[in-house]
Motif scaffolding. Structure first.
Motif, PDB file in Angstrom:
ATOM      1  N   PHE A   1       0.835  -1.208   0.000  1.00 53.19           N
ATOM      2  CA  PHE A   1       0.000   0.000   0.000  1.00 53.19           C
ATOM      3  C   PHE A   1       0.866   1.253   0.000  1.00 53.19           C
ATOM      4  O   PHE A   1       0.571   2.223  -0.704  1.00 53.19           O
ATOM      5  CB  PHE A   1      -0.904  -0.031   1.225  1.00 53.19           C
ATOM      6  CG  PHE A   1      -1.953   1.028   1.214  1.00 53.19           C
ATOM      7  CD1 PHE A   1      -3.013   0.943   0.333  1.00 53.19           C
ATOM      8  CD2 PHE A   1      -1.885   2.099   2.069  1.00 53.19           C
ATOM      9  CE1 PHE A   1      -3.972   1.909   0.312  1.00 53.19           C
ATOM     10  CE2 PHE A   1      -2.850   3.073   2.055  1.00 53.19           C
ATOM     11  CZ  PHE A   1      -3.902   2.979   1.173  1.00 53.19           C
ATOM     12  N   TRP A   2       1.965   1.207   0.762  1.00 48.92           N
ATOM     13  CA  TRP A   2       2.898   2.340   0.749  1.00 48.92           C
ATOM     14  C   TRP A   2       3.502   2.509  -0.642  1.00 48.92           C
ATOM     15  O   TRP A   2       3.695   3.644  -1.113  1.00 48.92           O
ATOM     16  CB  TRP A   2       3.995   2.107   1.791  1.00 48.92           C
ATOM     17  CG  TRP A   2       5.120   3.065   1.659  1.00 48.92           C
ATOM     18  CD1 TRP A   2       5.073   4.395   1.916  1.00 48.92           C
ATOM     19  CD2 TRP A   2       6.446   2.775   1.237  1.00 48.92           C
ATOM     20  NE1 TRP A   2       6.290   4.951   1.671  1.00 48.92           N
ATOM     21  CE2 TRP A   2       7.147   3.997   1.256  1.00 48.92           C
ATOM     22  CE3 TRP A   2       7.112   1.621   0.842  1.00 48.92           C
ATOM     23  CZ2 TRP A   2       8.495   4.065   0.890  1.00 48.92           C
ATOM     24  CZ3 TRP A   2       8.435   1.698   0.489  1.00 48.92           C
ATOM     25  CH2 TRP A   2       9.101   2.904   0.519  1.00 48.92           C
ATOM     26  N   GLY A   3       3.772   1.392  -1.320  1.00 48.35           N
ATOM     27  CA  GLY A   3       4.281   1.494  -2.677  1.00 48.35           C
ATOM     28  C   GLY A   3       3.293   2.178  -3.602  1.00 48.35           C
ATOM     29  O   GLY A   3       3.685   2.926  -4.494  1.00 48.35           O
ATOM     30  N   ILE A   4       1.980   1.940  -3.386  1.00 47.59           N
ATOM     31  CA  ILE A   4       1.001   2.566  -4.276  1.00 47.59           C
ATOM     32  C   ILE A   4       0.860   4.054  -3.973  1.00 47.59           C
ATOM     33  O   ILE A   4       0.891   4.881  -4.877  1.00 47.59           O
ATOM     34  CB  ILE A   4      -0.363   1.851  -4.141  1.00 47.59           C
ATOM     35  CG1 ILE A   4      -0.280   0.468  -4.759  1.00 47.59           C
ATOM     36  CG2 ILE A   4      -1.438   2.636  -4.845  1.00 47.59           C
ATOM     37  CD1 ILE A   4      -1.556  -0.280  -4.678  1.00 47.59           C
ATOM     38  N   VAL A   5       0.743   4.417  -2.690  1.00 43.86           N
ATOM     39  CA  VAL A   5       0.437   5.821  -2.392  1.00 43.86           C
ATOM     40  C   VAL A   5       1.674   6.656  -2.160  1.00 43.86           C
ATOM     41  O   VAL A   5       1.620   7.867  -2.309  1.00 43.86           O
ATOM     42  CB  VAL A   5      -0.511   5.944  -1.178  1.00 43.86           C
ATOM     43  CG1 VAL A   5      -1.812   5.273  -1.462  1.00 43.86           C
ATOM     44  CG2 VAL A   5       0.127   5.395   0.054  1.00 43.86           C
ATOM     45  N   GLY A   6       2.809   6.070  -1.777  1.00 43.87           N
ATOM     46  CA  GLY A   6       3.919   6.880  -1.313  1.00 43.87           C
ATOM     47  C   GLY A   6       5.065   7.047  -2.283  1.00 43.87           C
ATOM     48  O   GLY A   6       5.919   7.888  -2.065  1.00 43.87           O
TER      49      GLY A   6
END
Lengths: 113, 251, 91
Positions: free
Chosen positions: A15-20
């Motif tokens: 999820f961090w890869g998608i948003v961050g």
């Protein structure tokens, strides 16, 4: 308990890869990681109630639950379809903008409008 | 001003962590066992109802076969959509796999690039290994009711075999399996066969996806083998088409 | 046993997202798929293991390598000072 927490950590990394992260290819990496975490969670939970492979030979009993395995088979296929389509869209975006950086693409769109 | 923004950001992160903790900790601490009702039903009646020994295949092609039809359609749409989106964007697909109305000279330079990068090791290994991988793929595909495997898995292995043949074979080789037209026709024909197999139950008085082979007096498991073969051919042709279009091919 | 695999998966996925060379990221991603396939075999799910090994280590690697070859290989950004600068510029 601890497996679930580790899987939640894996999901949060994706999820961090998608948003961050601002590189589009790395966002697609994040999608793949999230897909993988969900598949592992289902297989892990379904394998808690047995200790045999769900192939019914003679004398086999106490098999694991085959339903989540069949569901996750479908999920893996849909995952690779999503990856292919997302990469095709990222390729078209790169051809138009010349970069994978989401901020620069946003700035170019802002300049046009 | 920046420190104020940073403080606000840290406060938001703190709020997120509190929310996540409050929601997730009960989920992690639950001790409800996984329900065994589906497992027990499959263990007792699954083999008699479907005839397959592999329970995952029995669910995939027996109990939830509508799901498999939808997944096949999604795969078809994804492959054709990917090729369509890429073919309009540039000259990066292998010759003959993209938009046929485009100028062919654009493709030429890319294929020579591919040719320059190939080595003798790659050519020999992939060319000799390709038929073996194809045979293994058909084994996985056709014995999916007895052992681990099935239509989709066998199809992906067949696609790897086709890609091996495309990378290692010569241009005047004995196979036409790596050409764009052949693969596209194979995929279309397989999809037509799948639709016909699903509709055949309606003709003989059953429902959609009724087991017509069992009504004709053949063993119960024959329908699963038939569907496995059709889905395997379709998936192998589709994914092989996409991979060869992206990787390039021996010229 | 499962915990060891999961820790390895977490390390590999973090490496996938932080590395600057996208090709290394793709290889780490296919390693994630292979480790997941081993994990599925240990959890008595051989069908899912075959699918994951064939799809994750085969098809999706091919697609990713194609995309990187057709575009660019390195991602030169992901530096925090540049992000702060762009945020300050907007205000």
């Amino acid at each position: 308990m601890i497996e679930r927490m580790l899987l939640a950590l894996l999901f949060l990394i994706g999820f961090w890869g998608i948003v961050g992260i601002r590189n589009i290819i790395k966002k697609i990496f994040g999608l793949t990681i999230i897909n993988n975490a969900v598949v592992i969670l289902f297989i892990l939970e379904g394998s808690r109630i047995g200790n045999q492979v769900p192939i019914l030979e003679e004398g086999i009993e106490n098999i694991v639950d085959p339903v989540p395995q069949a569901l996750m088979l479908t999920a893996i296929v849909i995952g690779v379809c999503i990856t292919a389509l997302a990469l095709a869209l990222a390729f078209r975006l790169y051809r138009h903008s010349g970069t994978f950086d989401i901020d620069q693409i946003h700035r170019q769109v802002h300049d046009v409008t | 001003m920046r420190s104020k923004i940073t403080g606000l950001f840290l406060f938001q992160v703190f709020l997120c962590l509190v929310t996540i903790t409050l929601v997730l900790i009960p989920l992690f601490w639950t001790d409800i066992p996984w329900p065994t009702i589906a497992r027990d039903h499959m263990e007792n009646f699954g083999m008699a109802a479907s005839g397959a020994r592999n329970m995952v295949s029995a669910i995939y092609l027996g109990y939830r076969v509508f799901d498999t039809l939808g997944e096949t359609i999604v795969l078809l749409v994804a492959v054709s959509g990917t090729i369509g989106i890429i073919a309009h964007g540039g000259d990066v697909l292998a010759k003959g796999f993209g938009d046929p109305s485009r100028n062919e000279s654009l493709y030429q330079e890319k294929t020579t690039l591919v040719k320059k990068q190939r080595t003798a090791l790659l050519e020999v290994v992939t060319g000799k290994l390709g038929p073996v991988v194809l045979v293994f793929g058909f084994y996985v595909m056709l014995f999916g009711h007895l052992s681990p495997g099935g239509g989709f898995q066998g199809g992906v292995v067949v696609a790897s075999g086709i890609v091996f043949l495309a990378l290692g074979g010569r241009a005047d080789g004995s196979t036409r399996l790596t050409e764009a037209g052949v693969l596209a026709k194979l995929e279309s024909i397989s999809f037509l066969l799948l639709i016909l197999a699903s509709l055949s139950g309606v003709v003989f008085g059953g429902g959609f996806f009724a087991n017509t082979l069992a009504q004709a007096g053949m063993p119960e498991v024959g329908f699963i083998v038939l569907l496995n073969a059709i889905i395997g051919l379709k998936v192998g042709a589709g994914i092989g088409f996409m991979c060869i279009a992206m990787l390039g091919r021996a010229e | 046993m499962v915990i060891v695999f999961l820790v390895l998966l977490i390390i590999l996925s973090a490496y996938t997202l932080v590395t600057r060379d996208l090709l290394y990221g793709v290889i780490a991603l296919s390693a994630i798929s292979l480790l997941s396939a081993l994990l599925f075999y240990l959890l008595h799910a051989p069908d899912v293991a075959i699918t994951e090994a064939a799809v994750g280590a085969g098809v999706s690697t091919v697609i990713f390598v194609w995309a990187i070859r057709a575009t660019e290989r390195f991602s030169p950004q992901d530096r925090p000072e540049k992000r702060n600068g762009s945020k300050g510029g907007k205000q």
